[in-house]
Design an enzyme around this catalytic site. Sequence first.
Site, mmCIF file in Angstrom:
data_model
loop_
_atom_site.group_PDB
_atom_site.id
_atom_site.type_symbol
_atom_site.label_atom_id
_atom_site.label_comp_id
_atom_site.label_asym_id
_atom_site.label_seq_id
_atom_site.Cartn_x
_atom_site.Cartn_y
_atom_site.Cartn_z
ATOM 1 N N CYS A 166 22.358 2.229 -16.868
ATOM 2 C CA CYS A 166 22.858 1.710 -18.138
ATOM 3 C C CYS A 166 21.682 1.062 -18.859
ATOM 4 O O CYS A 166 20.684 0.708 -18.231
ATOM 5 C CB CYS A 166 23.967 0.693 -17.882
ATOM 6 S SG CYS A 166 24.712 -0.031 -19.371
ATOM 7 N N HIS A 167 21.787 0.901 -20.174
ATOM 8 C CA HIS A 167 20.682 0.275 -20.915
ATOM 9 C C HIS A 167 21.043 -1.102 -21.468
ATOM 10 O O HIS A 167 20.333 -1.646 -22.303
ATOM 11 C CB HIS A 167 20.204 1.183 -22.047
ATOM 12 C CG HIS A 167 21.296 1.800 -22.855
ATOM 13 N ND1 HIS A 167 21.397 3.152 -23.052
ATOM 14 C CD2 HIS A 167 22.351 1.253 -23.510
ATOM 15 C CE1 HIS A 167 22.456 3.420 -23.791
ATOM 16 N NE2 HIS A 167 23.045 2.281 -24.090
ATOM 17 N N TYR A 177 36.285 -7.893 -21.738
ATOM 18 C CA TYR A 177 36.302 -8.023 -20.281
ATOM 19 C C TYR A 177 36.864 -9.367 -19.842
ATOM 20 O O TYR A 177 37.021 -9.609 -18.639
ATOM 21 C CB TYR A 177 34.884 -7.904 -19.705
ATOM 22 C CG TYR A 177 34.133 -6.672 -20.122
ATOM 23 C CD1 TYR A 177 34.790 -5.470 -20.350
ATOM 24 C CD2 TYR A 177 32.750 -6.708 -20.283
ATOM 25 C CE1 TYR A 177 34.089 -4.352 -20.737
ATOM 26 C CE2 TYR A 177 32.043 -5.580 -20.670
ATOM 27 C CZ TYR A 177 32.726 -4.404 -20.902
ATOM 28 O OH TYR A 177 32.030 -3.288 -21.279
ATOM 29 N N HIS A 204 27.776 -4.225 -17.194
ATOM 30 C CA HIS A 204 28.342 -4.815 -18.401
ATOM 31 C C HIS A 204 28.740 -6.276 -18.219
ATOM 32 O O HIS A 204 29.234 -6.900 -19.153
ATOM 33 C CB HIS A 204 29.521 -3.991 -18.940
ATOM 34 C CG HIS A 204 29.115 -2.678 -19.506
ATOM 35 N ND1 HIS A 204 30.024 -1.756 -19.993
ATOM 36 C CD2 HIS A 204 27.894 -2.106 -19.669
ATOM 37 C CE1 HIS A 204 29.377 -0.673 -20.422
ATOM 38 N NE2 HIS A 204 28.084 -0.868 -20.226
ATOM 39 N N ASN A 246 30.399 6.351 -18.204
ATOM 40 C CA ASN A 246 31.305 5.227 -17.985
ATOM 41 C C ASN A 246 32.685 5.735 -17.568
ATOM 42 O O ASN A 246 33.012 6.891 -17.834
ATOM 43 C CB ASN A 246 31.408 4.398 -19.263
ATOM 44 C CG ASN A 246 30.187 3.526 -19.464
ATOM 45 O OD1 ASN A 246 29.695 2.918 -18.535
ATOM 46 N ND2 ASN A 246 29.679 3.477 -20.684
#
Length: 497
Positions: A172-173, A260, A203, A151
């Site tokens: 990414c998971h 975010y 994300h 990241n």
Amino acid sequence: MSQKLKIAIIGAGSVGFTKKLCMDILCVPELQDIEIALTDVNQHNLDMVCQIIDRLVEVNKLPTRITSTIDRRKAFEGARYILNCVRVGGLEAFSTDIQIPLKYGVDQCVGDTICAGGIMYGQRTIPALLDFCQDIREVSEPGAKMLNYANPMAMNTWATIDHGKVDTIGLCHGVQNGWRQIANALGASHPTEVDFICTGINHQTWYIDIRFRGRRISCDELVAAFERHAEYSQQEKVRIDVLKRFGFYSTESNGHLSEYLPWYRKRPEEIRRWIDMSDWIHGETGGYLRYSTESRNWFETDFPQFLAEAGKLIDVSKRTDEHASHIIEALETGRTYRGHFNVKNRGLITNLPEDAIVESTGFVDRFGLNMVAGLTLSDACAATCLASINVQRMSVKAAVTGDVEMLKLAMLHDPLVGAICSPDEVWQMVDEMLVTQSQWLPQYTHAIPAAKDRLARSRLKTRAWSGAARRDIRSVDEVRSNTAQKKEAGLGRRPGA
């Protein structure tokens, strides 16, 4: 397949994750007679993980060759795949990503994607990635692929493709974790009963179509499922609120998503309203920093136990859904793999910019990565993604050029920072972070003296604040005791960020 296949892992000192990636690779028969080259700047961690992977290979009587070196060019020589897991600056820099913004009222849970911490993380990481890319172009197998786990995912992938000129897929998971959660909320006996299409940006990826046992799930049904779930109704308040307002569920955890957006962490009382303290990932101030610090301490103390666990036969049924091994398997054997990958948009999502890095549905086989094109987000989901994309674009430009004014503009336009800080506070916060992190920011060397001078003359007040929901770092014994209690109660830590 040639026995000369070589996979390099940089940042291999991330011991637990490296072990997971290697075990996944070794579950594939065609990926056993290869070389796995481990490299890291931390010789101590590298030695520990090498012992663990060597033990796995020995016990399972595999022909795999494991090498380790702090010379990354040597690790990259002839490699077809480079898995990137680095954290530039380690926990020392990470702590300032959290602590300095708190002085200006910016309370982050994770701080590694956007927001103040994520932006600065990108400034540290991108120069290193561009150095890696130069080495890859010069010494790796022609056409080598980088599989990036580091990241901030979108910024890093953007930089390596546009400026590093290396074929890169960001991994990414979050999508997998959210999928398992949705399946649990809907009462599935196994996650495979739920099919879905997910698209957006890393994300902030959205489940735009969910099918449970073949039946499409409406927003109202999904809201009801989460609200009646004893744990999720308390742990995922931000995600449920966004689901109600946007009509789509987000991949990211409560803590991640809250930082975010400009709405949920702007005031201490609001933070406490929207988070849950049962685990760090649900919104705790600096939660990932605390978790990462405790995990490091745990590993140092319990290394003999980890080594002993490596002395067991590999159970193929426990191969994880981390994308890396599945991508490599698909490319090398032709067995098709469906997943969600971070790549250049180029028409994949119709209402996001062409140059952005999107995370969306694709398939991998011997012909490469084949993404599904022409998907469209709802207006609300697209608007939220666009706010982050604009911050990412400016952040990448700043990281590549060392442009302090561009960096400050990126920070100013960050949704959460902009909801809390005045322009003067943003300018000073960036100066303070530049000065504090200067040892990891070679592109800003020219700007540090002026930043120090501005800080010396500043009259803006800051505050000593630990955040709205901060917890102390626990000792190894405390972590061990808490883990044992969770096991006895039948509770497991949900996979993280």
